[in-house]
Scaffold this motif. Structure first.
Motif, PDB file in Angstrom:
ATOM      1  N   VAL A 110       1.147  -1.054  -0.123  1.00  0.00           N
ATOM      2  CA  VAL A 110       0.733  -0.220  -0.499  1.00  0.00           C
ATOM      3  C   VAL A 110       0.975   1.885  -0.310  1.00  0.00           C
ATOM      4  O   VAL A 110       1.553   1.360   0.627  1.00  0.00           O
ATOM      5  CB  VAL A 110      -0.973   0.452   1.116  1.00  0.00           C
ATOM      6  N   LEU A 111       1.090   2.193  -1.169  1.00  0.00           N
ATOM      7  CA  LEU A 111       1.676   3.604  -0.804  1.00  0.00           C
ATOM      8  C   LEU A 111       0.653   4.512  -0.824  1.00  0.00           C
ATOM      9  O   LEU A 111      -0.203   4.685  -1.304  1.00  0.00           O
ATOM     10  CB  LEU A 111       2.515   3.570  -2.420  1.00  0.00           C
ATOM     11  N   LEU A 112       0.789   5.101   0.654  1.00  0.00           N
ATOM     12  CA  LEU A 112      -0.444   6.487   0.184  1.00  0.00           C
ATOM     13  C   LEU A 112       0.070   7.268  -0.291  1.00  0.00           C
ATOM     14  O   LEU A 112       0.762   7.872  -0.005  1.00  0.00           O
ATOM     15  CB  LEU A 112       0.216   6.347   2.245  1.00  0.00           C
ATOM     16  N   ASN A 113      -1.433   7.731  -0.875  1.00  0.00           N
ATOM     17  CA  ASN A 113      -1.343   9.195  -1.681  1.00  0.00           C
ATOM     18  C   ASN A 113      -0.536   9.107  -2.966  1.00  0.00           C
ATOM     19  O   ASN A 113       0.445  10.124  -3.266  1.00  0.00           O
ATOM     20  CB  ASN A 113      -1.104  10.148  -0.214  1.00  0.00           C
ATOM     21  N   ALA A 114      -0.762   7.601  -3.298  1.00  0.00           N
ATOM     22  CA  ALA A 114       0.460   7.689  -4.699  1.00  0.00           C
ATOM     23  C   ALA A 114      -0.349   6.362  -5.813  1.00  0.00           C
ATOM     24  O   ALA A 114      -1.483   5.663  -5.131  1.00  0.00           O
ATOM     25  CB  ALA A 114       1.633   7.089  -4.246  1.00  0.00           C
ATOM     26  N   ALA A 115       0.335   6.711  -6.740  1.00  0.00           N
ATOM     27  CA  ALA A 115      -1.121   5.636  -7.502  1.00  0.00           C
ATOM     28  C   ALA A 115      -0.366   4.535  -7.976  1.00  0.00           C
ATOM     29  O   ALA A 115      -1.062   3.508  -8.733  1.00  0.00           O
ATOM     30  CB  ALA A 115      -1.559   6.265  -9.181  1.00  0.00           C
ATOM     31  N   ASP A 116       0.727   4.331  -7.570  1.00  0.00           N
ATOM     32  CA  ASP A 116       2.179   3.360  -8.151  1.00  0.00           C
ATOM     33  C   ASP A 116       1.279   2.008  -7.385  1.00  0.00           C
ATOM     34  O   ASP A 116       0.464   1.372  -6.539  1.00  0.00           O
ATOM     35  CB  ASP A 116       2.977   3.774  -7.934  1.00  0.00           C
ATOM     36  N   THR A 117       1.022   0.731  -8.190  1.00  0.00           N
ATOM     37  CA  THR A 117       0.683  -0.410  -7.642  1.00  0.00           C
ATOM     38  C   THR A 117       2.121  -1.030  -7.138  1.00  0.00           C
ATOM     39  O   THR A 117       2.392  -1.258  -8.471  1.00  0.00           O
ATOM     40  CB  THR A 117       0.018  -1.198  -8.995  1.00  0.00           C
ATOM     41  N   VAL A 118       2.557  -1.268  -6.637  1.00  0.00           N
ATOM     42  CA  VAL A 118       3.875  -2.169  -6.112  1.00  0.00           C
ATOM     43  C   VAL A 118       3.594  -3.091  -5.819  1.00  0.00           C
ATOM     44  O   VAL A 118       2.594  -3.216  -4.828  1.00  0.00           O
ATOM     45  CB  VAL A 118       4.265  -1.031  -4.989  1.00  0.00           C
ATOM     46  N   THR A 119       4.283  -4.072  -5.483  1.00  0.00           N
ATOM     47  CA  THR A 119       4.303  -6.165  -5.263  1.00  0.00           C
ATOM     48  C   THR A 119       5.983  -5.860  -4.326  1.00  0.00           C
ATOM     49  O   THR A 119       7.245  -5.082  -4.843  1.00  0.00           O
ATOM     50  CB  THR A 119       4.384  -6.356  -6.727  1.00  0.00           C
TER      51      THR A 119
END
Length: 158
Positions: A110-119
């Motif tokens: 979970v990236l807070l206040n960001a649009a990226d999807t990260v694993t």
């Protein structure tokens, strides 16, 4: 004076014991070696910049629970200086070498206040987490200040 099997309780609903101290493990649900719980631990760990990468945190905290060979981790970091690599280190236990790939134990981040999807994935035989863009193992994500924080929760085997 007669031995009985599976007939006696230790305590009862309104007459419980407070603590139990064992020098070995406890068998749950059977007496085979697979039923023996002999390792349980809880604690905290501190995420670090891994390897020869650079970067910095303004917040870096983590907790873990280890049950047998499984380690459940939670991490929260805020990046204050962009990283030069895709790894965060400092996991409390070294990951096992179970697969013929580079990592296992993947979980969404979970990236807070960001649009990226990260694993995030635990790198085998290391104490590092590796980050990937859009769940793509071929596209590294470098932790950066765009997000107001990275929250990770995952399980890996030691």
């Amino acid at each position: 004076g007669t031995v009985v099997d599976g007939k006696m309780d230790l305590g009862y609903a309104s007459g419980r014991f407070k603590d139990l101290y064992l020098s070995g493990g406890v068998y749950l649900g059977g007496t085979g070696s697979a039923n023996k719980l002999d390792d349980y631990e809880e604690g905290t760990w501190t995420p670090t910049v891994a390897g020869d990468a650079t970067g910095a945190f303004s917040t870096a905290e983590g907790t873990y629970t280890k049950v047998g060979r499984l380690v459940f981790i939670e991490m929260y970091v805020v990046i204050s200086t962009n990283f030069t690599g895709a790894f965060i280190g400092g996991l409390p236990f070294t990951a096992a070498n179970l697969l013929a790939g580079t990592s296992f134990g993947q979980s969404s981040v979970v990236l807070l206040n960001a649009a990226d999807t990260v694993t995030a994935a635990v790198q085998e035989t290391s104490t590092n987490l590796k980050f990937f863009n859009d769940h793509n193992a071929l596209s590294d994500h470098t932790p950066n200040t765009t997000a107001n924080g990275y929250r990770v929760a995952l399980c890996y085997q030691v």
